[in-house]
Design a protein around this motif. Structure first.
Motif, PDB file in Angstrom:
ATOM      1  N   ARG A 390       1.904   8.518 -17.943  1.00 52.47           N
ATOM      2  CA  ARG A 390       0.980   8.036 -16.926  1.00 52.47           C
ATOM      3  C   ARG A 390      -0.409   7.862 -17.518  1.00 52.47           C
ATOM      4  O   ARG A 390      -0.876   8.725 -18.275  1.00 52.47           O
ATOM      5  N   ILE A 391      -1.056   6.770 -17.162  1.00 57.32           N
ATOM      6  CA  ILE A 391      -2.412   6.478 -17.612  1.00 57.32           C
ATOM      7  C   ILE A 391      -3.311   6.451 -16.382  1.00 57.32           C
ATOM      8  O   ILE A 391      -3.126   5.636 -15.478  1.00 57.32           O
ATOM      9  N   ASP A 392      -4.258   7.373 -16.314  1.00 56.65           N
ATOM     10  CA  ASP A 392      -5.176   7.430 -15.179  1.00 56.65           C
ATOM     11  C   ASP A 392      -6.071   6.196 -15.177  1.00 56.65           C
ATOM     12  O   ASP A 392      -6.701   5.854 -16.188  1.00 56.65           O
ATOM     13  N   VAL A 393      -6.126   5.549 -14.013  1.00 58.75           N
ATOM     14  CA  VAL A 393      -6.936   4.333 -13.902  1.00 58.75           C
ATOM     15  C   VAL A 393      -7.958   4.426 -12.780  1.00 58.75           C
ATOM     16  O   VAL A 393      -8.753   3.500 -12.584  1.00 58.75           O
ATOM     17  N   GLY A 394      -7.970   5.506 -12.019  1.00 56.25           N
ATOM     18  CA  GLY A 394      -8.930   5.633 -10.929  1.00 56.25           C
ATOM     19  C   GLY A 394      -8.684   6.874 -10.115  1.00 56.25           C
ATOM     20  O   GLY A 394      -7.775   7.672 -10.393  1.00 56.25           O
ATOM     21  N   THR A 395      -9.490   7.051  -9.077  1.00 59.37           N
ATOM     22  CA  THR A 395      -9.366   8.204  -8.180  1.00 59.37           C
ATOM     23  C   THR A 395      -9.556   7.755  -6.737  1.00 59.37           C
ATOM     24  O   THR A 395     -10.089   6.657  -6.470  1.00 59.37           O
ATOM     25  N   ALA A 396      -9.125   8.605  -5.832  1.00 59.98           N
ATOM     26  CA  ALA A 396      -9.372   8.399  -4.406  1.00 59.98           C
ATOM     27  C   ALA A 396     -10.085   9.640  -3.884  1.00 59.98           C
ATOM     28  O   ALA A 396      -9.516  10.733  -3.904  1.00 59.98           O
ATOM     29  N   GLU A 397     -11.321   9.471  -3.478  1.00 54.48           N
ATOM     30  CA  GLU A 397     -12.146  10.587  -3.029  1.00 54.48           C
ATOM     31  C   GLU A 397     -12.169  10.643  -1.502  1.00 54.48           C
ATOM     32  O   GLU A 397     -11.516   9.857  -0.812  1.00 54.48           O
ATOM     33  N   LYS A 398     -12.939  11.573  -1.002  1.00 55.67           N
ATOM     34  CA  LYS A 398     -13.073  11.776   0.439  1.00 55.67           C
ATOM     35  C   LYS A 398     -13.504  10.480   1.123  1.00 55.67           C
ATOM     36  O   LYS A 398     -14.458   9.827   0.698  1.00 55.67           O
ATOM     37  N   GLY A 399     -12.772  10.093   2.175  1.00 55.66           N
ATOM     38  CA  GLY A 399     -13.076   8.896   2.937  1.00 55.66           C
ATOM     39  C   GLY A 399     -12.415   7.639   2.423  1.00 55.66           C
ATOM     40  O   GLY A 399     -12.496   6.592   3.080  1.00 55.66           O
ATOM     41  N   GLU A 400     -11.743   7.699   1.252  1.00 56.58           N
ATOM     42  CA  GLU A 400     -11.098   6.508   0.702  1.00 56.58           C
ATOM     43  C   GLU A 400      -9.656   6.408   1.168  1.00 56.58           C
ATOM     44  O   GLU A 400      -9.015   7.407   1.536  1.00 56.58           O
ATOM     45  N   LEU A 401      -9.119   5.185   1.107  1.00 55.72           N
ATOM     46  CA  LEU A 401      -7.775   4.907   1.597  1.00 55.72           C
ATOM     47  C   LEU A 401      -6.750   4.980   0.467  1.00 55.72           C
ATOM     48  O   LEU A 401      -7.045   4.631  -0.680  1.00 55.72           O
ATOM     49  N   ILE A 402      -5.546   5.400   0.823  1.00 54.51           N
ATOM     50  CA  ILE A 402      -4.396   5.407  -0.082  1.00 54.51           C
ATOM     51  C   ILE A 402      -3.295   4.584   0.585  1.00 54.51           C
ATOM     52  O   ILE A 402      -2.907   4.868   1.720  1.00 54.51           O
ATOM     53  N   GLY A 403      -2.804   3.586  -0.116  1.00 54.60           N
ATOM     54  CA  GLY A 403      -1.731   2.759   0.414  1.00 54.60           C
ATOM     55  C   GLY A 403      -2.205   1.527   1.142  1.00 54.60           C
ATOM     56  O   GLY A 403      -1.548   1.063   2.089  1.00 54.60           O
ATOM     57  N   GLN A 404      -3.349   0.939   0.702  1.00 55.72           N
ATOM     58  CA  GLN A 404      -3.834  -0.283   1.371  1.00 55.72           C
ATOM     59  C   GLN A 404      -2.866  -1.440   1.246  1.00 55.72           C
ATOM     60  O   GLN A 404      -2.900  -2.371   2.044  1.00 55.72           O
ATOM     61  N   THR A 405      -1.965  -1.409   0.227  1.00 52.11           N
ATOM     62  CA  THR A 405      -1.040  -2.536   0.064  1.00 52.11           C
ATOM     63  C   THR A 405      -0.062  -2.642   1.225  1.00 52.11           C
ATOM     64  O   THR A 405       0.668  -3.624   1.330  1.00 52.11           O
ATOM     65  N   ALA A 406      -0.045  -1.623   2.101  1.00 52.13           N
ATOM     66  CA  ALA A 406       0.773  -1.742   3.320  1.00 52.13           C
ATOM     67  C   ALA A 406       0.292  -2.909   4.173  1.00 52.13           C
ATOM     68  O   ALA A 406       1.090  -3.571   4.859  1.00 52.13           O
ATOM     69  N   LEU A 407      -1.020  -3.187   4.109  1.00 50.55           N
ATOM     70  CA  LEU A 407      -1.580  -4.276   4.915  1.00 50.55           C
ATOM     71  C   LEU A 407      -1.206  -5.638   4.370  1.00 50.55           C
ATOM     72  O   LEU A 407      -1.105  -6.612   5.125  1.00 50.55           O
ATOM     73  N   THR A 408      -1.010  -5.747   3.049  1.00 51.94           N
ATOM     74  CA  THR A 408      -0.648  -7.023   2.427  1.00 51.94           C
ATOM     75  C   THR A 408       0.851  -7.123   2.168  1.00 51.94           C
ATOM     76  O   THR A 408       1.316  -8.141   1.620  1.00 51.94           O
ATOM     77  N   ARG A 409       1.593  -6.087   2.529  1.00 52.37           N
ATOM     78  CA  ARG A 409       3.055  -6.017   2.345  1.00 52.37           C
ATOM     79  C   ARG A 409       3.435  -6.190   0.871  1.00 52.37           C
ATOM     80  O   ARG A 409       4.440  -6.819   0.541  1.00 52.37           O
TER      81      ARG A 409
END
Length: 474
Positions: A390-409
């Motif tokens: 695994r190569i770390d490419v970013g983070t999700a902090e407080k208030g950020e969304l996880i799984g936005q691709t659900a909106l674009t399917r």
């Protein structure tokens, strides 16, 4: 001049004057070639060049060229030194021939070095006795008799101690374990860090336990590193009898297969023993990973059981399930989703709180999410799976969304892992769709965030030189 060759010493002088330098040059070239190849034969050849040939040449010069009397002291001393060096050369050559190229697992490779040293010492003593008998005409028969009688007396006096040493040496010869193996010997469990002629040193994690070879040879023990292959870490867990067994078994397998210590290509297994009891077997690389894997597995299982509403160890209580906890979480994420006061009550019936342990996968790659998560507390790491890692490419902090691709399917092309204790609000997709429909600014912000995450991920991969196509954010 004719008399010199008739007596023979002239030929010896010529032979030594020509033969010794030629032998030195030939041996030097041979030793250099063998040393570059790492051939063990170079060692006895070096002894032959540096010690045996010079002492032999000196002996030949005294005894044959100069024709000194054989009973002269200096001749005997040189003969003794030459004979001793010759014995060492023969033993060194035998050692190279027998043990230097021993195949792994063969009887020659298993012989402990102390056996070789004892045999070498015995042969040296016998050779010296014969040498003194020939050169100095010494009577060594009495010496051997005295040594034999003395050995019997000492053996009888020290039979218990010597018996333990012999038992240990036989154990070393058999070699049922090696450095780095994990043993369970009469309640002592740990990794073997040292093996000598007297004892085995076992690192138990809380210190070094010394177990004598005699003790091991007289008792049974378990080599947990044998046979080669995955080692099984076993755990026994219990749930409430109200929890459906097949759903619990699926949960146990999912958590076990997500462990980073699990052997690649191997799957965990679960057996239901009735009355809410389950036996889990997790394949790991070896005993060293077993305790760490079990600790991580049981901690992850606590969080996973609460998320599923199962009663691990008969307890299904979860502080996050309290209504006021969800209400507080909605106030935390309200700025992110542009929530109004009247939105709280509808969300209380459709949203829920989830908590993840450190290292748990929150959202895997390659799936189309049907829910959107918003971070309430903690931090999640976003990584791309490439080259078996695994190569770390970013983070999700407080208030950020996880799984936005659900909106674009779209399928996720990055995996989201809890970097620390992570709490999220889970929103069904239809709820988020309604929020986006009624709040154009929210839709714009989510799109911008999605593109930013994609660009950051691609820039990170370009920096590392990892080729990959277009990336879904999370």
């Amino acid at each position: 001049m004719t008399e010199a060759f008739q007596d023979g010493w002239g030929w010896w002088v010529i032979a030594l004057a020509v033969g010794v330098p030629v032998a030195f040059v030939a041996l030097t070239e041979a030793i250099g070639a063998l040393s570059r190849r790492g051939n063990p034969i170079a060692r006895p050849l070096r002894m032959l060049r540096n010690w045996v040939i010079p002492s032999g040449a000196l002996f030949a010069l005294l005894a044959f060229a100069i024709q000194s009397p054989a009973d002269q002291v200096w001749v005997r001393i040189v003969a003794t030194v030459f004979g001793f060096l010759l014995i060492l050369l023969v033993l060194s050559a035998f050692n190279v021939a027998l043990f230097a190229n021993a195949k792994p697992g063969s009887w020659r490779e298993r012989i402990p070095s102390i056996f070789v040293e004892i045999a070498r010492l015995t042969l040296v003593v016998i050779g010296l006795a014969l040498l003194f008998s020939w050169v100095w005409e010494a009577d060594v028969g009495g010496l051997f008799t005295a040594l034999g009688v003395g050995s019997i007396v000492i053996g009888l006096a020290l039979q218990n101690a010597v018996g333990g040493v012999i038992s240990g040496l036989l154990l070393l010869f058999e070699q049922p374990f090696k450095i780095g193996d994990w043993l369970n010997a009469e309640g002592v469990q740990g990794r073997v860090v040292e093996v000598n002629w007297r004892a085995v040193h076992i690192d138990t994690g809380s210190g070094i336990q010394i177990v004598t070879n005699a003790t091991l040879s007289g008792a049974s023990f378990t080599n947990m590193s044998m046979p080669a292959g995955p080692y099984s870490a076993d755990a026994s867990v219990s749930f409430s009898t109200d929890d459906p067994p097949h759903e619990v078994m699926a949960l146990l397998l999912d958590v076990a297969d997500g462990l980073p210590m699990r052997s690649p290509g191997e799957r965990a297994s679960v057996l239901y023993a009735g009355s809410g009891s389950y036996a889990v077997t997790i394949p790991v690389a070896g005993p060293a990973d077993a305790s760490v894997a079990l600790s991580m597995y049981l901690s992850w299982l606590w969080y996973a059981a609460r998320r599923r509403g199962f009663a691990l160890d008969g307890d299904s209580t979860d502080p996050l399930a309290e209504p006021h906890m969800l209400a507080h979480a909605l106030t935390v994420i309200a700025p992110t989703l542009h929530l109004r006061e009247e939105d709280t009550e509808p969300l209380m019936s459709s949203a829920r709180l989830e908590r993840y342990g450190v290292g748990e996968v929150v959202l895997p790659s390659g799936v189309v999410p049907d829910e959107v998560r918003v971070v309430v507390s903690g931090r999640a790491a976003i990584a791309v799976e490439a080259d078996g890692g695994r190569i770390d490419v970013g983070t999700a902090e407080k208030g950020e969304l996880i799984g936005q691709t659900a909106l674009t399917r779209e399928r996720t092309q990055a995996v989201t892992v809890a970097g620390e204790i992570l709490t999220v609000v889970v929103l069904p997709l239809d709820v988020v769709d309604e929020l986006v429909r009624t709040r154009p600014r929210l839709a714009s912000e989510i799109g911008e965030s999605l593109e930013l995450k994609r660009a950051q991920a691609q820039a990170r991969l370009d920096e590392l030189g990892v080729a990959r196509g277009s990336l879904g954010s999370r």
